[in-house]
Design a protein around this motif. Sequence first.
Motif, PDB file in Angstrom:
ATOM      1  N   TRP A 296       7.594 -45.695  72.605  1.00 50.23           N
ATOM      2  CA  TRP A 296       7.819 -47.121  72.867  1.00 50.23           C
ATOM      3  C   TRP A 296       6.922 -47.567  74.015  1.00 50.23           C
ATOM      4  O   TRP A 296       7.075 -47.115  75.141  1.00 50.23           O
ATOM      5  CB  TRP A 296       9.287 -47.382  73.210  1.00 50.23           C
ATOM      6  CG  TRP A 296      10.163 -47.298  72.000  1.00 50.23           C
ATOM      7  CD1 TRP A 296      10.687 -46.167  71.444  1.00 50.23           C
ATOM      8  CD2 TRP A 296      10.581 -48.390  71.173  1.00 50.23           C
ATOM      9  NE1 TRP A 296      11.407 -46.479  70.323  1.00 50.23           N
ATOM     10  CE2 TRP A 296      11.369 -47.835  70.135  1.00 50.23           C
ATOM     11  CE3 TRP A 296      10.389 -49.774  71.206  1.00 50.23           C
ATOM     12  CZ2 TRP A 296      11.947 -48.625  69.145  1.00 50.23           C
ATOM     13  CZ3 TRP A 296      10.962 -50.553  70.220  1.00 50.23           C
ATOM     14  CH2 TRP A 296      11.735 -49.971  69.205  1.00 50.23           C
ATOM     15  N   ASP A 297       6.009 -48.464  73.686  1.00 49.55           N
ATOM     16  CA  ASP A 297       5.078 -49.029  74.667  1.00 49.55           C
ATOM     17  C   ASP A 297       5.699 -50.323  75.188  1.00 49.55           C
ATOM     18  O   ASP A 297       5.911 -51.259  74.429  1.00 49.55           O
ATOM     19  CB  ASP A 297       3.753 -49.313  73.936  1.00 49.55           C
ATOM     20  CG  ASP A 297       2.706 -49.916  74.852  1.00 49.55           C
ATOM     21  OD1 ASP A 297       2.879 -49.861  76.084  1.00 49.55           O
ATOM     22  OD2 ASP A 297       1.703 -50.436  74.310  1.00 49.55           O
ATOM     23  N   THR A 298       6.007 -50.382  76.473  1.00 50.87           N
ATOM     24  CA  THR A 298       6.702 -51.561  77.003  1.00 50.87           C
ATOM     25  C   THR A 298       5.768 -52.406  77.866  1.00 50.87           C
ATOM     26  O   THR A 298       4.754 -51.926  78.361  1.00 50.87           O
ATOM     27  CB  THR A 298       7.943 -51.150  77.830  1.00 50.87           C
ATOM     28  OG1 THR A 298       7.493 -50.504  79.028  1.00 50.87           O
ATOM     29  CG2 THR A 298       8.852 -50.214  77.062  1.00 50.87           C
TER      30      THR A 298
ATOM     31  N   TYR B 237      -8.476 -56.030  78.335  1.00 49.37           N
ATOM     32  CA  TYR B 237      -7.026 -56.008  78.587  1.00 49.37           C
ATOM     33  C   TYR B 237      -6.302 -57.034  77.718  1.00 49.37           C
ATOM     34  O   TYR B 237      -6.615 -58.217  77.770  1.00 49.37           O
ATOM     35  CB  TYR B 237      -6.768 -56.280  80.073  1.00 49.37           C
ATOM     36  CG  TYR B 237      -5.311 -56.484  80.428  1.00 49.37           C
ATOM     37  CD1 TYR B 237      -4.333 -55.577  80.024  1.00 49.37           C
ATOM     38  CD2 TYR B 237      -4.912 -57.586  81.180  1.00 49.37           C
ATOM     39  CE1 TYR B 237      -3.003 -55.769  80.356  1.00 49.37           C
ATOM     40  CE2 TYR B 237      -3.581 -57.778  81.536  1.00 49.37           C
ATOM     41  CZ  TYR B 237      -2.637 -56.867  81.107  1.00 49.37           C
ATOM     42  OH  TYR B 237      -1.322 -57.055  81.432  1.00 49.37           O
ATOM     43  N   LYS B 238      -5.335 -56.532  76.934  1.00 48.63           N
ATOM     44  CA  LYS B 238      -4.458 -57.439  76.179  1.00 48.63           C
ATOM     45  C   LYS B 238      -3.041 -57.044  76.539  1.00 48.63           C
ATOM     46  O   LYS B 238      -2.603 -55.937  76.193  1.00 48.63           O
ATOM     47  CB  LYS B 238      -4.666 -57.265  74.666  1.00 48.63           C
ATOM     48  CG  LYS B 238      -5.906 -57.950  74.150  1.00 48.63           C
ATOM     49  CD  LYS B 238      -5.957 -57.877  72.617  1.00 48.63           C
ATOM     50  CE  LYS B 238      -7.332 -57.529  72.120  1.00 48.63           C
ATOM     51  NZ  LYS B 238      -7.664 -56.099  72.114  1.00 48.63           N
ATOM     52  N   ALA B 239      -2.369 -57.917  77.271  1.00 44.43           N
ATOM     53  CA  ALA B 239      -1.017 -57.578  77.735  1.00 44.43           C
ATOM     54  C   ALA B 239      -0.075 -57.320  76.564  1.00 44.43           C
ATOM     55  O   ALA B 239      -0.146 -58.019  75.545  1.00 44.43           O
ATOM     56  CB  ALA B 239      -0.479 -58.715  78.579  1.00 44.43           C
ATOM     57  N   THR B 240       0.756 -56.317  76.720  1.00 44.62           N
ATOM     58  CA  THR B 240       1.807 -56.073  75.719  1.00 44.62           C
ATOM     59  C   THR B 240       2.902 -57.118  75.940  1.00 44.62           C
ATOM     60  O   THR B 240       3.324 -57.346  77.070  1.00 44.62           O
ATOM     61  CB  THR B 240       2.369 -54.645  75.876  1.00 44.62           C
ATOM     62  OG1 THR B 240       1.290 -53.731  75.742  1.00 44.62           O
ATOM     63  CG2 THR B 240       3.446 -54.338  74.855  1.00 44.62           C
ATOM     64  N   ILE B 241       3.326 -57.731  74.849  1.00 47.89           N
ATOM     65  CA  ILE B 241       4.379 -58.751  74.962  1.00 47.89           C
ATOM     66  C   ILE B 241       5.666 -58.113  74.468  1.00 47.89           C
ATOM     67  O   ILE B 241       5.781 -57.789  73.288  1.00 47.89           O
ATOM     68  CB  ILE B 241       4.001 -60.004  74.144  1.00 47.89           C
ATOM     69  CG1 ILE B 241       2.713 -60.591  74.739  1.00 47.89           C
ATOM     70  CG2 ILE B 241       5.125 -61.028  74.137  1.00 47.89           C
ATOM     71  CD1 ILE B 241       2.024 -61.599  73.865  1.00 47.89           C
TER      72      ILE B 241
ATOM     73  N   LYS C 261      -0.884 -48.240  79.926  1.00 49.10           N
ATOM     74  CA  LYS C 261       0.132 -47.645  79.036  1.00 49.10           C
ATOM     75  C   LYS C 261      -0.311 -47.730  77.563  1.00 49.10           C
ATOM     76  O   LYS C 261      -0.263 -46.750  76.822  1.00 49.10           O
ATOM     77  CB  LYS C 261       1.485 -48.373  79.210  1.00 49.10           C
ATOM     78  CG  LYS C 261       2.048 -48.300  80.614  1.00 49.10           C
ATOM     79  CD  LYS C 261       3.345 -49.060  80.759  1.00 49.10           C
ATOM     80  CE  LYS C 261       3.230 -50.550  80.605  1.00 49.10           C
ATOM     81  NZ  LYS C 261       2.411 -51.236  81.637  1.00 49.10           N
ATOM     82  N   THR C 262      -0.735 -48.948  77.166  1.00 52.29           N
ATOM     83  CA  THR C 262      -1.133 -49.140  75.766  1.00 52.29           C
ATOM     84  C   THR C 262      -2.354 -48.292  75.436  1.00 52.29           C
ATOM     85  O   THR C 262      -2.409 -47.643  74.375  1.00 52.29           O
ATOM     86  CB  THR C 262      -1.417 -50.642  75.505  1.00 52.29           C
ATOM     87  OG1 THR C 262      -0.230 -51.368  75.830  1.00 52.29           O
ATOM     88  CG2 THR C 262      -1.817 -50.911  74.075  1.00 52.29           C
ATOM     89  N   CYS C 263      -3.328 -48.265  76.350  1.00 53.75           N
ATOM     90  CA  CYS C 263      -4.549 -47.474  76.095  1.00 53.75           C
ATOM     91  C   CYS C 263      -4.223 -45.987  75.975  1.00 53.75           C
ATOM     92  O   CYS C 263      -4.829 -45.287  75.155  1.00 53.75           O
ATOM     93  CB  CYS C 263      -5.550 -47.686  77.228  1.00 53.75           C
ATOM     94  SG  CYS C 263      -6.333 -49.297  77.148  1.00 53.75           S
TER      95      CYS C 263
HETATM   96 MG   LIG Z   1       0.325 -52.717  77.219  1.00 51.25          MG
END
Ligand SMILES: [Mg+2]
Length: 275
Positions: free
Chosen positions: A131-133, A106-110, A90-92
């Motif tokens: 909105w990136d969740t 990979y860096k998890a979205t918090i 999602k973030t990428c």
């Molecule tokens: Mg993410």
Amino acid sequence: MVTSTPGSGGTSVSGAFCTGGNWVVTCVLPPVRKDRIIGQLPKCFNKGAALNTEDEFKSKVKTACQQQRTGTVGFKISKVIVVGDLAVGKTCLINRFCKDVFDKNYKATIGVDFEMERFEVLGVPFSLQLWDTAGQERFKCIASTYYRGAQAVIIVFDLTDVASLEHTRQWLEDAMKENDPTSVLLFLVGTKKDLSSPAQYTLIEQDAIKLADQMKAEYWAVSALSGENVREFFFRVASLTFETNVLAELEKSGSRRIGEVVRKYIKDHPKMKVC
Ligand SMILES: [Mg+2]
Ligand SMILES: Nc1nc2c(ncn2[C@@H]2O[C@H](COP(=O)(O)OP(=O)(O)OP(=O)(O)O)[C@@H](O)[C@H]2O)c(=O)[nH]1
């Protein structure tokens, strides 16, 4: 001078002054980037799972834009939420579109994060708040508090991971608890297309199209690594959200006009009773 910048594309508040006891805040927005100008309705990805298969924007939408009858659409910011399992990309996906970057680590979205994207559609400014969740279970309850008020929901799965596709039903259900299912535009997006072999891709695509059809979502397959279909996809999201907003605005102004006619008729005919 006050400056606020939520996310990278935030609004710059350039000043505030007081007039007649009222505070007026002036916002200076940078001009819309040349590569965010949309003059034609972008095509869907697959006609078998599309929200609409038209070649062009609806003619009443085009006319309203030409005649500058789009009401508040040009000042609105439409909320788009991006949900799906952890590490599906999602973030990428958002970063590829908004910043044209790709991070292989990979860096998890918090919780949540958001980006603002400004477009110009048919000559009218239009903004999306993406909105990136977080997909990780432990951050899900924080993220879900931001689901409300979405105009579009993007449900993401990994094209190389069938389980992530199966979980999209649950993501849809969770997102819809906070939103009105009749007014939200849904997108089902398979990521990491670059990692999927043609045979694997064909198999998962069949299931994804079937599911998208049941959910009444539009299906897309993208790669944040190569950038394949990323821009096309977000242009489609912006265009369909914009069109929905203009149609709603036209309906509102239409009923306002009918209301005015009825009120005038009642005023001119005092013996009329309103039941
Ligand atoms: Mg993410
Ligand atoms: N090859 C390839 N790898 C990708 C792609 N998109 C994402 N990845 C990788 O997948 C991993 C997870 O990506 P993220 O975008 O952080 O995943 P996420 O869905 O935001 O994860 P959460 O924030 O935990 O929910 C990262 O290591 C990315 O580099 C893609 O299109 N192709």
